[in-house]
Write a protein that holds these residues in place. Structure first.
Motif, short mmCIF file in Angstrom:
data_model
loop_
_atom_site.label_atom_id
_atom_site.label_comp_id
_atom_site.label_asym_id
_atom_site.label_seq_id
_atom_site.Cartn_x
_atom_site.Cartn_y
_atom_site.Cartn_z
N ILE B 65 -6.34 10.28 1.73
CA ILE B 65 -5.69 9.12 1.13
C ILE B 65 -4.39 8.91 1.86
O ILE B 65 -3.52 9.80 1.86
N ASP B 66 -4.26 7.78 2.51
CA ASP B 66 -3.07 7.47 3.30
C ASP B 66 -2.73 8.65 4.22
O ASP B 66 -1.57 9.04 4.38
N GLY B 67 -3.78 9.24 4.81
CA GLY B 67 -3.57 10.31 5.79
C GLY B 67 -3.46 11.71 5.21
O GLY B 67 -3.45 12.69 5.94
N GLN B 68 -3.42 11.84 3.85
CA GLN B 68 -3.29 13.17 3.25
C GLN B 68 -4.64 13.65 2.73
O GLN B 68 -5.33 12.91 2.03
N ASP B 69 -4.99 14.87 3.08
CA ASP B 69 -6.25 15.43 2.59
C ASP B 69 -6.05 15.85 1.13
O ASP B 69 -5.34 16.81 0.83
N VAL B 70 -6.71 15.12 0.22
CA VAL B 70 -6.49 15.30 -1.22
C VAL B 70 -6.70 16.74 -1.67
O VAL B 70 -5.96 17.27 -2.49
N HIS B 71 -7.73 17.39 -1.11
CA HIS B 71 -8.10 18.70 -1.63
C HIS B 71 -7.39 19.84 -0.93
O HIS B 71 -7.65 21.00 -1.20
N LYS B 72 -6.49 19.50 0.02
CA LYS B 72 -5.71 20.57 0.64
C LYS B 72 -4.27 20.54 0.13
O LYS B 72 -3.44 21.33 0.55
N LEU B 73 -3.98 19.61 -0.79
CA LEU B 73 -2.61 19.50 -1.30
C LEU B 73 -2.35 20.57 -2.34
O LEU B 73 -3.27 21.02 -3.02
N SER B 74 -1.10 20.96 -2.48
CA SER B 74 -0.73 21.86 -3.57
C SER B 74 -0.81 21.06 -4.87
O SER B 74 -0.85 19.83 -4.85
N ARG B 75 -0.82 21.79 -6.00
CA ARG B 75 -0.93 21.13 -7.29
C ARG B 75 0.20 20.11 -7.47
O ARG B 75 0.01 19.01 -7.97
N LYS B 76 1.39 20.50 -7.02
CA LYS B 76 2.55 19.64 -7.19
C LYS B 76 2.42 18.37 -6.34
O LYS B 76 2.66 17.25 -6.81
N ALA B 77 2.00 18.58 -5.07
CA ALA B 77 1.85 17.43 -4.17
C ALA B 77 0.75 16.50 -4.68
O ALA B 77 0.84 15.28 -4.56
N THR B 80 2.13 14.41 -7.33
CA THR B 80 2.99 13.38 -6.74
C THR B 80 2.14 12.24 -6.19
O THR B 80 2.46 11.06 -6.35
N LEU B 81 1.04 12.63 -5.54
CA LEU B 81 0.15 11.61 -4.98
C LEU B 81 -0.46 10.75 -6.09
O LEU B 81 -0.62 9.54 -5.95
N ARG B 82 -0.76 11.42 -7.22
CA ARG B 82 -1.39 10.68 -8.32
C ARG B 82 -0.47 9.62 -8.93
O ARG B 82 -0.94 8.69 -9.56
N LYS B 83 0.84 9.82 -8.75
CA LYS B 83 1.75 8.78 -9.24
C LYS B 83 1.54 7.48 -8.49
O LYS B 83 1.90 6.41 -8.98
N ARG B 84 0.97 7.57 -7.28
CA ARG B 84 0.74 6.36 -6.49
C ARG B 84 -0.63 5.77 -6.80
O ARG B 84 -1.03 4.77 -6.20
N MET B 85 -1.37 6.40 -7.71
CA MET B 85 -2.70 5.90 -8.06
C MET B 85 -2.71 5.50 -9.54
O MET B 85 -2.04 6.13 -10.36
N GLY B 86 -3.52 4.50 -9.85
CA GLY B 86 -3.78 4.23 -11.25
C GLY B 86 -5.28 4.31 -11.42
O GLY B 86 -6.02 4.04 -10.48
N MET B 87 -5.73 4.69 -12.60
CA MET B 87 -7.17 4.72 -12.80
C MET B 87 -7.50 4.09 -14.14
O MET B 87 -6.86 4.37 -15.14
N LEU B 88 -8.49 3.22 -14.10
CA LEU B 88 -8.94 2.59 -15.33
C LEU B 88 -10.26 3.22 -15.73
O LEU B 88 -11.23 3.16 -14.98
N PHE B 89 -10.25 3.86 -16.89
CA PHE B 89 -11.45 4.59 -17.30
C PHE B 89 -12.42 3.70 -18.04
O PHE B 89 -12.03 2.70 -18.65
N GLN B 90 -13.67 4.12 -17.98
CA GLN B 90 -14.75 3.40 -18.63
C GLN B 90 -14.45 3.09 -20.10
O GLN B 90 -14.66 1.99 -20.57
#
Lengths: 266, 274, 154
Positions: B65-77, B80-90
């Motif tokens: 996502i925007d150059g960052q490998d989602v599954h190699k990030l630390s929990r904190k990172a 932080t990345l999730r703050k840039r995402m919004g999700m609308l659930f079913q």
């Protein structure tokens, strides 16, 4: 022949797999407890904890106190009929107080707590999981272990010992009502016998330790079952049942172990 | 603004138990566009969103996502990345212990130190955008399904994210709220320059808002392209789905033995002891 | 907001009730006393056999509780039991030197306690003195044994 062999082999495989599943679940529950308990309390966390104290503690008062009253009354009634044969009915206060403080208050309060608050915790967290509230919280960037699980865990841990104290007090009062007011045991000997034979550290203290252990175990089982369930309505009802069954077994089993350590001279 | 794709999915494998869900999925999701991911039910579209959000970890392959490998990030990172995402659930997934206002305010309160008056202004602004400013004191239980989804949408955009993931936004909506949602998604995307990923199997609505489409089936991408090219696609699997034909490569019948044999009660001899 | 205030109040009440309950258990049920220990004085008494006397047992005088048993230990010089009594300070300097301490039983199977009865000696017991004249506990087995041997000798 071959199919028989492969049958029993399959059975052993299943057994092994079940063992592995059990270990895995235990490990998950351990990590879960660790992750949710270490969160530092914040101002927001304090508010959430308060909310849960109301939910699991204050709302359980009625059932716990009423049960305590009846159990104290029954203890006095049963104890009297036995003690009076030996002319030892003045030991009634001691008997009621010791049975309540050491055994009945911690155990019965924990069982009632599992039924009243534990199952509600499981159902509530399960519902939050089934309606994707936990997932959406995670996507907003908030750890549900900290936000949802930790306040409930701590509230349960604090509430049950308080409820146990209430149970004991009301139970001793119930014993007084039946023993002294109704059956005519001399009031002075009810209290003085009790005071002479109950020690604060050994009896009240150990009862409180038991209660704290039960509180941790029951709340842990309840929130973990809620967090780990299959997010369907069937899954929620099953997990709720599991919470009550597992907590009750854990409380009774641990009670034996703790009693053996505290009073059994181990 | 760069032209590099916002999300890149490379050779993704994922399975649940023995059931393989993805077998080598490749996708690129362009920045600032509405990309739709479609496919029959049970093909793991929601799972794909959870993989993008980092809630599940793939067996192999990676998601950038925007150059960052989602599954190699630390929990904190990751958070932080999730703050840039919004999700609308079913289901909307509104927090049932908070009212509408507090639901929308939730991300703001958690992630910002804004004063209460500013939070109030922002929340009312977002609620105005979805047309529910008047419903701010209702609890989630008092909302209809469509309203709940609109509140959830307001909550998802509360922090002005760069990416919104929509999980089946049109399922179970009456035609009016469906139309409202289509309008909202389109408008939000244009107004906020968002990158949107819509997972859906409602063809008509999805075709009307998507700039680009991916069609997945059997754990792989079977076709991709703009709505026009897919509409004209001759692949039977694609045309069955796009045109909603009852039988085709995706069979009407659940796999079973021959009908005659079953109905005449002949024991399927070959099945025993194998 | 108002609802949350009453909720906070309820939780506060709940916790205070818990603490009060614990205080009640401590004071009323286990008999912890908050009074300062200076209000009592101590006497010692040696008994040949204390039966099942326990620390914290009552000490009475004419049936009135005037103190409790503080400690029980084995006197290694005489190999009998040394019992430390802690009595109300108003009795200090009131008990004559030849007072008797006896171990009594409440009812047939009840708890054992110490009964004090005063003598006529003008000298009085002070803090830390020892009561010389004591009566041991009645042990049922010994009584029966005596009874049986008396029967046999008759």
């Amino acid at each position: 022949m071959q199919s028989k062999f492969s049958n029993s082999a399959a059975r052993i495989t299943r057994l092994g797999r079940r063992g592995c599943d059990l270990m895995e679940a235990l490990g998950r529950a351990g990590v879960f407890l660790f992750q949710s308990a270490i969160g530092l309390p914040s101002r927001e966390g304090w508010r959430l904890w308060l909310h849960q104290m109301h939910f699991v503690g204050v709302l359980s008062i009625a059932i716990v106190l009423v049960s305590g009253l009846f159990i104290g009354m029954v203890l006095a009634l049963q104890g009297y009929t036995i003690l009076v044969d030996f002319g030892a009915e003045q030991a009634l206060g001691q008997m009621v107080a010791l049975s309540l403080l050491r055994e009945l208050a911690p155990v019965v309060a924990a069982l009632l707590f599992a039924g009243r608050a534990g199952s509600a915790l499981t159902a509530e967290i399960g519902l939050m999981k089934a309606t994707e509230q936990l997932t959406s919280m995670e996507m907003i960037g908030v750890d549900p272990l900290r936000r949802v699980v930790a306040p409930r865990l701590w509230a349960g841990f604090v509430s049950l010992p308080i409820l146990t104290v209430g149970f004991s007090v009301v139970g001793i009062w119930g014993g007084y009502l039946v023993g002294v007011e109704w059956l005519g045991v001399f009031e002075g000997s009810y209290w003085s016998n009790m005071q002479a034979n109950v020690t604060f550290i050994n009896d009240i203290g150990n009862g409180m330790i038991k209660s704290a252990v039960f509180a941790l175990v029951v709340t842990w089982i309840a929130v973990f079952q809620g967090y780990d369930l299959v997010p369907t309505s069937e899954g929620i009802s099953r997990a709720t049942t599991r919470t009550v069954v597992y907590s009750s077994l854990a409380v009774l089993g641990l009670d034996f172990v703790l009693t053996a350590i505290m009073f059994g001279g181990l | 603004m760069t032209d590099a794709p916002f999300i890149e999915i490379e050779d993704l494998y994922f399975s649940r138990g023995d059931h393989e869900i993805f077998r080598g999925v490749n996708m690129t999701i362009p920045r600032g566009k509405v990309t739709a991911i479609m496919g029959p039910s049970g093909t793991g579209k929601t799972t794909l969103l959870k993989l993008i959000g980092g809630q599940l970890t793939p067996e192999s392959g990676r998601i950038l996502i925007d150059g960052q490998d989602v599954h190699k990030l630390s929990r904190k990172a990751l958070f932080t990345l999730r703050k840039r995402m919004g999700m609308l659930f079913q289901s909307g997934a509104l927090f049932s212990d908070l009212d509408v206002f507090e639901n929308v305010a939730f991300p703001l309160r958690v992630h910002t130190d804004l004063p209460d008056t500013m939070v109030r202004d922002l929340v009312l602004l977002k609620l105005q955008a979805v047309g529910l400013r008047g419903a701010r004191h209702l609890t989630p239980a008092e909302l209809s399904g469509g309203m709940a989804r609109r509140v959830a949408l307001a909550r998802a955009v509360a922090l002005d994210p760069e990416l919104i993931l929509y999980d089946e936004p049109f399922v179970g909506q009456d035609p009016i709220s469906m139309g409202v949602l289509v309008q909202l998604i389109k408008r939000l995307n244009q107004a906020l320059q968002l990158t949107s990923v819509v997972v859906s199997h409602d063809i008509k609505e999805t075709l009307s808002i998507a700039d680009y489409l991916y069609l997945i089936a059997d754990g792989q991408v079977v076709a991709h392209g703009t709505p026009q090219t897919l509409d004209a696609n001759q692949d039977p699997r694609v045309s069955q789905f796009i045109h909603g034909e009852p039988d085709g490569p995706v069979p009407f019948h659940y796999p079973a033995e021959a009908f005659y044999r079953d109905i005449l009660g002949e024991a399927p001899a070959t099945q025993i002891g194998s | 907001m108002k609802r949350s205030k009453t909720m906070e109040f309820g939780v506060g009440l709940f916790m205070v009730a818990g603490i009060l309950g614990l205080v009640f258990l401590g004071l009323r049920v286990s008999g912890l006393t908050l009074s300062a220990p200076t209000q009592s004085f101590q006497l010692e008494a040696n008994f040949a056999n204390i039966g099942s006397l326990k620390p914290r047992a009552r000490v009475t005088m004419a049936g009135v509780t005037v103190g409790r048993v503080e400690a029980i230990e084995l006197d290694t010089q005489w190999f009998d039991a040394r019992v430390v009594l802690s009595l109300d300070s108003e009795l200090e300097g009131q008990l004559s030197k030849d007072s008797i301490a006896s171990i009594l039983t409440a009812g047939l199977l009840g708890e054992q306690y110490i009964g004090l009865s005063v003598g006529g000696d003008p000298e009085v017991l002070e803090n830390g003195d020892t009561i010389r004249d004591t009566q041991s506990a009645l042990v049922l087995e010994e009584l029966i044994q005596q009874f049986v041997s008396n029967m046999a000798s008759n």
